[in-house]
Write a protein that holds these residues in place. Structure first.
Motif, PDB file in Angstrom:
ATOM      1  N   PRO A 365       0.809  -1.229   0.000  1.00 39.83           N
ATOM      2  CA  PRO A 365       0.000   0.000   0.000  1.00 39.83           C
ATOM      3  C   PRO A 365       0.836   1.270   0.000  1.00 39.83           C
ATOM      4  N   GLN A 390      -6.265   5.866   0.796  1.00 41.28           N
ATOM      5  CA  GLN A 390      -7.387   4.928   0.835  1.00 41.28           C
ATOM      6  C   GLN A 390      -7.451   4.111  -0.459  1.00 41.28           C
ATOM      7  N   ARG A 394      -6.975   0.046  -0.731  1.00 39.04           N
ATOM      8  CA  ARG A 394      -8.143  -0.741  -1.148  1.00 39.04           C
ATOM      9  C   ARG A 394      -7.882  -1.579  -2.395  1.00 39.04           C
ATOM     10  N   TYR A 395      -7.133  -1.029  -3.341  1.00 36.91           N
ATOM     11  CA  TYR A 395      -6.979  -1.694  -4.635  1.00 36.91           C
ATOM     12  C   TYR A 395      -5.541  -2.182  -4.825  1.00 36.91           C
ATOM     13  N   GLU A 396      -5.404  -3.502  -4.954  1.00 34.53           N
ATOM     14  CA  GLU A 396      -4.079  -4.102  -5.152  1.00 34.53           C
ATOM     15  C   GLU A 396      -3.754  -4.096  -6.646  1.00 34.53           C
ATOM     16  N   GLU A 427     -12.657   5.284  -9.896  1.00 32.26           N
ATOM     17  CA  GLU A 427     -13.048   3.917  -9.522  1.00 32.26           C
ATOM     18  C   GLU A 427     -13.585   3.154 -10.728  1.00 32.26           C
TER      19      GLU A 427
END
Length: 441
Positions: A365, A390, A394-396, A427
């Motif tokens: 992260p 954030q 949240r998104y790998e 997103e």
């Protein structure tokens, strides 16, 4: 006229006088001829520099010019012989062959023997030594003799000069080779810098070890005398998921060191036909020898995957291909990098051949946060509802994934002229990237 062309013209005229003199003596036009000194127009030209650097003997320089002559004057040998044989006819003593496309005479080892040794057996054997694989001509890939079919005299092989030398002599520069069947590699470069690349600290520390080798190898090998104890070059294995920076790291190493980087996709080089893989790789290494290039072998598991028991001839030849590539890699005096997505795919028997094995993991992260911060161009206004920490947590995503998302968003923003990025659009672009990769958010 530039000094390269002027000196080349002087050298070709000088060679013409020598060949003509030999022919005059052979055909009885004159009993002997005097060798005139060669005085260059400018010693700083390519030919002058070549002589200063290699200090060739008279015979060696004549052989070099014989190989060059047809490339600059296709009729060179034909016209000289026609002066004595205007009706044509066989002249086996002179040697020479016809090419596939070239209509003139191409010189052979026999041509060099005729001009420099005549019938003197001792001198003819000396010319044979100059054209052997042990001579510095062949060792440095400057000039060599084309192999002949079994049973034919070895000196009937055509004199072959490195095309790069011809290019250097004629146009003054050497262009980078293009990807082809004869050269299965592509030159890669980048406008990015080290500051644009975000890596795990452990990965970055190991990359610095390679930089140290690049900076200090010459001192280690020559000044400190380690050349007789360790193999030349440096071999590294990069492994990790696609998009984690393996190719970019190799390119940046070349950019920093001022070295050309060539990527070889082994999945495209390996052939199902027996013997073709070695032939493809041989051309590549022959071209790269003494160039100080960085060779980056992508999809390395295509050739270095785990070996199976030998069940048929193809398994046997596959192992021979691996052995051949390992030999060429170990003897290469530059940096060789092999890349794979999974270290487990590489046979452990090969691991000891590498000086370093570097893992390129999925960014954590904190690394993803840094990549997000650096990737979007400053012309785009980032909406207040976007929290990069954030998003990173949240998104790998890999660095390449994040760059794809940025690219998509930037094009869309330019299309609607909003110049602003909000969370909804971001997103949606991330979801699009996951779908493209076949993943579920």
């Amino acid at each position: 006229m530039n000094s390269n062309i002027a000196n080349l013209q002087i050298a070709i005229n000088w060679l013409r006088d020598i060949v003509s003199g030999c022919l005059n003596v052979y055909f009885g036009t004159t009993e002997r001829f005097e060798k005139k000194p060669l005085n260059f127009y400018d010693e700083s030209s390519w030919l002058g520099t070549f002589i200063e650097h290699h200090n060739p003997e008279y015979e060696e320089f004549i052989v070099l010019l014989l190989a060059i002559a047809p490339h600059v004057q296709p009729h060179f040998f034909n016209r000289l012989i026609a002066e004595h044989l205007p009706e044509g006819g066989d002249f086996p003593e002179f040697g020479g062959v016809k090419g596939t496309n070239h209509r003139g005479i191409l010189p052979t080892g026999e041509t060099a023997q005729f001009i420099l040794a005549g019938d003197d057996l001792e001198k003819r054997l000396e010319i044979q030594r100059i054209l052997s694989s042990e001579h510095w001509f062949a060792q440095k890939r400057i000039l060599w003799m084309e192999p002949v079919r079994e049973g034919e005299p070895i000196m009937s092989g055509r004199l072959v000069i490195d095309p790069e030398i011809v290019e250097q002599l004629t146009v003054g520069t050497v262009s980078k080779p293009r990807f082809s069947l004869d050269f299965p590699a592509e030159h890669i470069e980048t406008e990015m810098n080290w500051d644009d690349l975000v890596l795990h600290p452990t990965t970055l520390r190991q990359i610095h070890e390679i930089e140290n080798w690049i900076d200090h190898n010459d001192t280690l090998m020559h000044d400190w005398g380690m050349k007789k104890k360790i193999k030349p070059g440096y071999r590294a294995l990069f492994y990790g998921p696609p998009g984690t920076g393996k190719t970019l790291t190799a390119t940046l190493l070349g950019k920093q060191a001022g070295k050309d980087v060539f990527r070889i996709d082994l999945s495209r080089v390996v052939s199902k036909y027996i013997g073709e893989t070695e032939k493809n790789l041989s051309r590549l290494f022959d071209k790269a020898e003494n160039k100080n290039w960085i060779l980056f072998f992508d999809e390395a598991d295509a050739l270095f995957g785990k070996r199976t028991d030998i069940r048929d001839a193809h398994d046997k030849y596959a192992n021979q291909e691996v052995a051949y590539l390992l030999q060429r890699i170990e003897n290469y005096n530059g940096l060789v990098i092999l890349a794979t997505n999974q270290r487990a795919n590489i046979d452990e028997a090969f691991v000891r051949r590498f000086q370093t094995i570097i893992h390129f993991p999925m960014p954590r992260p904190e690394e993803r946060y840094e990549i997000w911060q650096k990737t979007f161009p400053p012309q785009i206004s980032i909406a207040s509802d976007i929290d990069w920490r954030q998003i990173a947590a949240r998104y790998e995503l890999t660095g390449a994934n994040i760059l794809n998302v940025t690219h998509y968003c930037a094009v869309e923003i330019l299309a609607d002229q909003s110049l602003s990025l909000d969370l909804k659009r971001l997103e949606a672009a991330i979801l699009r990237e996951f779908v493209k990769e076949g993943k579920v958010v």
